[in-house]
Design a protein around this motif. Structure first.
Motif, PDB file in Angstrom:
ATOM      1  N   ARG A  47       0.885  -1.247  -0.001  1.00 25.80           N
ATOM      2  CA  ARG A  47      -0.094   0.007  -0.050  1.00 25.80           C
ATOM      3  C   ARG A  47       0.940   1.151   0.124  1.00 25.80           C
ATOM      4  N   LEU A  48       2.058   1.247   0.807  1.00 20.88           N
ATOM      5  CA  LEU A  48       2.912   2.204   0.776  1.00 20.88           C
ATOM      6  C   LEU A  48       3.889   2.293  -0.352  1.00 20.88           C
ATOM      7  N   HIS A  49       3.598   1.517  -1.410  1.00 23.19           N
ATOM      8  CA  HIS A  49       4.383   1.449  -2.659  1.00 23.19           C
ATOM      9  C   HIS A  49       5.704   0.997  -2.571  1.00 23.19           C
ATOM     10  N   LEU A  50       6.275   0.188  -1.422  1.00 31.04           N
ATOM     11  CA  LEU A  50       7.556  -0.008  -1.064  1.00 31.04           C
ATOM     12  C   LEU A  50       8.066  -1.359  -1.625  1.00 31.04           C
ATOM     13  N   VAL A  51       7.367  -1.890  -2.429  1.00 28.54           N
ATOM     14  CA  VAL A  51       7.621  -3.261  -2.552  1.00 28.54           C
ATOM     15  C   VAL A  51       7.486  -3.274  -4.163  1.00 28.54           C
ATOM     16  N   PRO A  52       8.661  -3.504  -5.051  1.00 31.16           N
ATOM     17  CA  PRO A  52       8.480  -3.621  -6.624  1.00 31.16           C
ATOM     18  C   PRO A  52       7.697  -4.606  -7.047  1.00 31.16           C
ATOM     19  N   ARG A  53       7.032  -4.501  -8.111  1.00 32.42           N
ATOM     20  CA  ARG A  53       6.146  -5.451  -8.914  1.00 32.42           C
ATOM     21  C   ARG A  53       5.303  -6.262  -8.109  1.00 32.42           C
ATOM     22  N   THR A  54       4.947  -5.495  -6.972  1.00 35.60           N
ATOM     23  CA  THR A  54       3.861  -6.164  -6.208  1.00 35.60           C
ATOM     24  C   THR A  54       2.682  -5.526  -5.920  1.00 35.60           C
ATOM     25  N   SER A  55       1.583  -6.139  -6.147  1.00 37.73           N
ATOM     26  CA  SER A  55       0.228  -5.337  -6.105  1.00 37.73           C
ATOM     27  C   SER A  55      -0.646  -6.169  -5.066  1.00 37.73           C
ATOM     28  N   LEU A  56      -1.599  -5.513  -4.712  1.00 42.68           N
ATOM     29  CA  LEU A  56      -2.760  -6.046  -3.922  1.00 42.68           C
ATOM     30  C   LEU A  56      -3.757  -6.783  -4.601  1.00 42.68           C
ATOM     31  N   LEU A  57      -3.661  -8.144  -4.570  1.00 44.84           N
ATOM     32  CA  LEU A  57      -4.680  -8.895  -5.266  1.00 44.84           C
ATOM     33  C   LEU A  57      -5.858  -9.013  -4.454  1.00 44.84           C
ATOM     34  N   THR A  58      -7.183  -8.879  -5.230  1.00 46.42           N
ATOM     35  CA  THR A  58      -8.295  -9.159  -4.560  1.00 46.42           C
ATOM     36  C   THR A  58      -9.139 -10.143  -5.211  1.00 46.42           C
ATOM     37  N   THR A  59      -9.800 -11.261  -4.511  1.00 49.31           N
ATOM     38  CA  THR A  59     -10.735 -12.043  -5.333  1.00 49.31           C
ATOM     39  C   THR A  59     -11.880 -12.074  -4.521  1.00 49.31           C
ATOM     40  N   ARG A  60     -12.868 -12.701  -5.001  1.00 53.48           N
ATOM     41  CA  ARG A  60     -14.334 -13.082  -4.464  1.00 53.48           C
ATOM     42  C   ARG A  60     -14.133 -14.135  -3.825  1.00 53.48           C
ATOM     43  N   GLY A  61     -14.275 -14.356  -2.499  1.00 54.80           N
ATOM     44  CA  GLY A  61     -14.459 -15.644  -2.044  1.00 54.80           C
ATOM     45  C   GLY A  61     -15.385 -16.570  -2.571  1.00 54.80           C
ATOM     46  N   ARG A  62     -15.265 -17.657  -2.857  1.00 53.52           N
ATOM     47  CA  ARG A  62     -16.028 -18.765  -3.673  1.00 53.52           C
ATOM     48  C   ARG A  62     -17.285 -19.167  -2.993  1.00 53.52           C
ATOM     49  N   LYS A  63     -16.838 -19.262  -1.640  1.00 50.30           N
ATOM     50  CA  LYS A  63     -17.935 -19.637  -0.725  1.00 50.30           C
ATOM     51  C   LYS A  63     -18.514 -18.291   0.042  1.00 50.30           C
ATOM     52  N   ARG A  93     -17.167 -12.805  -0.147  1.00 54.10           N
ATOM     53  CA  ARG A  93     -16.546 -11.528   0.329  1.00 54.10           C
ATOM     54  C   ARG A  93     -15.029 -11.331  -0.266  1.00 54.10           C
ATOM     55  N   PRO A  94     -14.878 -10.110  -0.415  1.00 58.25           N
ATOM     56  CA  PRO A  94     -13.532  -9.935  -0.768  1.00 58.25           C
ATOM     57  C   PRO A  94     -12.396 -10.442  -0.187  1.00 58.25           C
ATOM     58  N   ARG A  95     -11.404 -10.978  -0.754  1.00 60.93           N
ATOM     59  CA  ARG A  95     -10.190 -11.634   0.168  1.00 60.93           C
ATOM     60  C   ARG A  95      -8.888 -10.929  -0.835  1.00 60.93           C
ATOM     61  N   THR A  96      -8.168 -10.247  -0.016  1.00 55.20           N
ATOM     62  CA  THR A  96      -6.929  -9.614  -0.298  1.00 55.20           C
ATOM     63  C   THR A  96      -5.586 -10.187   0.087  1.00 55.20           C
ATOM     64  N   ASN A  97      -4.545 -10.316  -0.789  1.00 58.28           N
ATOM     65  CA  ASN A  97      -3.353 -11.205  -0.815  1.00 58.28           C
ATOM     66  C   ASN A  97      -2.402 -10.271  -1.544  1.00 58.28           C
ATOM     67  N   PRO A  98      -1.101 -10.018  -1.066  1.00 58.85           N
ATOM     68  CA  PRO A  98       0.117  -9.510  -1.844  1.00 58.85           C
ATOM     69  C   PRO A  98       0.406 -10.455  -3.167  1.00 58.85           C
ATOM     70  N   ASN A 121     -10.276 -19.268  -5.551  1.00 60.56           N
ATOM     71  CA  ASN A 121     -11.294 -18.109  -5.758  1.00 60.56           C
ATOM     72  C   ASN A 121     -11.193 -17.492  -7.188  1.00 60.56           C
ATOM     73  N   ALA A 122     -10.009 -17.398  -7.781  1.00 59.24           N
ATOM     74  CA  ALA A 122     -10.136 -16.883  -9.140  1.00 59.24           C
ATOM     75  C   ALA A 122     -10.243 -17.973 -10.105  1.00 59.24           C
ATOM     76  N   ARG A 123     -10.337 -19.420  -9.898  1.00 59.38           N
ATOM     77  CA  ARG A 123     -10.746 -20.248 -10.693  1.00 59.38           C
ATOM     78  C   ARG A 123     -12.318 -20.278 -10.959  1.00 59.38           C
ATOM     79  N   ALA A 124     -12.822 -20.047  -9.489  1.00 57.83           N
ATOM     80  CA  ALA A 124     -14.361 -20.180  -9.410  1.00 57.83           C
ATOM     81  C   ALA A 124     -14.958 -18.818  -9.994  1.00 57.83           C
ATOM     82  N   ASP A 125     -14.242 -17.529  -9.821  1.00 60.05           N
ATOM     83  CA  ASP A 125     -14.887 -16.473 -10.279  1.00 60.05           C
ATOM     84  C   ASP A 125     -14.381 -15.982 -11.876  1.00 60.05           C
TER      85      ASP A 125
END
Length: 159
Positions: free
Chosen positions: A34-50, A53-58, A82-86
């Motif tokens: 979030r502070l833009h301190l890790v190169p090439r890394t984003s926050l990935l949000t997927t929709r929980g398959r069950k 709800r949104p689930r966020t991971n680096p 979650n990505a496969r399901a959505d």
């Protein structure tokens, strides 16, 4: 000389286990991203398959030849299910938010992407059996343990 002591050849791949420590590390990483301190890394949000709800991971994004890919260095974890399901994910980096359709890459095409991932994300190297200088075929052989998804820009859902 045994295979485990061969120069440039790592020990057998570690298996990822979710724990309090790994969840705390994710929390720290999310903050750093979030502070833009890790190169090439984003926050990935997927929709929980069950839960729905949104689930966020680096997540570290691999780029090349005008394409972008997500790699799961820790195996078939929740965000992969979650990505496969959505069929779509949201990437957020600094002020940019983009929704993508995801297409899982076949093993024979994943080798070069996995090799590049290991090069740019050194912290995940212990989870791969192939060493950084291994041929692409060794990485392709690991594709079933490290799913790769091509990111295809999509318009956000309505409603």
């Amino acid at each position: 000389m045994s295979e485990s002591s061969t120069p440039g050849r790592p020990q057998p791949a570690k298996q990822f286990r979710s724990s309090r420590v790994s969840r705390a590390e994710d929390t720290v990483m999310r903050t750093l991203v979030r502070l833009h301190l890790v190169p090439r890394t984003s926050l990935l949000t997927t929709r929980g398959r069950k839960s729905g709800r949104p689930r966020t991971n680096p997540a570290t994004v691999v780029t090349g030849g005008g394409s972008r890919w997500l790699v799961s260095p820790y195996g078939v974890v929740s965000w992969v299910h979650n990505a496969r399901a959505d069929g779509r994910v949201l990437l957020h980096r600094l002020f940019e938010r983009q929704t993508y359709l995801v297409r899982e890459v076949p093993a024979q095409d994943a080798g070069p992407i996995l090799r590049e991932y290991v090069r740019i994300a050194p912290a995940t190297r212990p989870y791969f059996a192939a060493g950084t200088d291994a041929p692409v075929e060794e990485f392709a052989a690991e594709a079933d343990r490290h799913p790769v998804f091509e990111l295809l820009p999509a318009r956000p859902r309505r409603g």
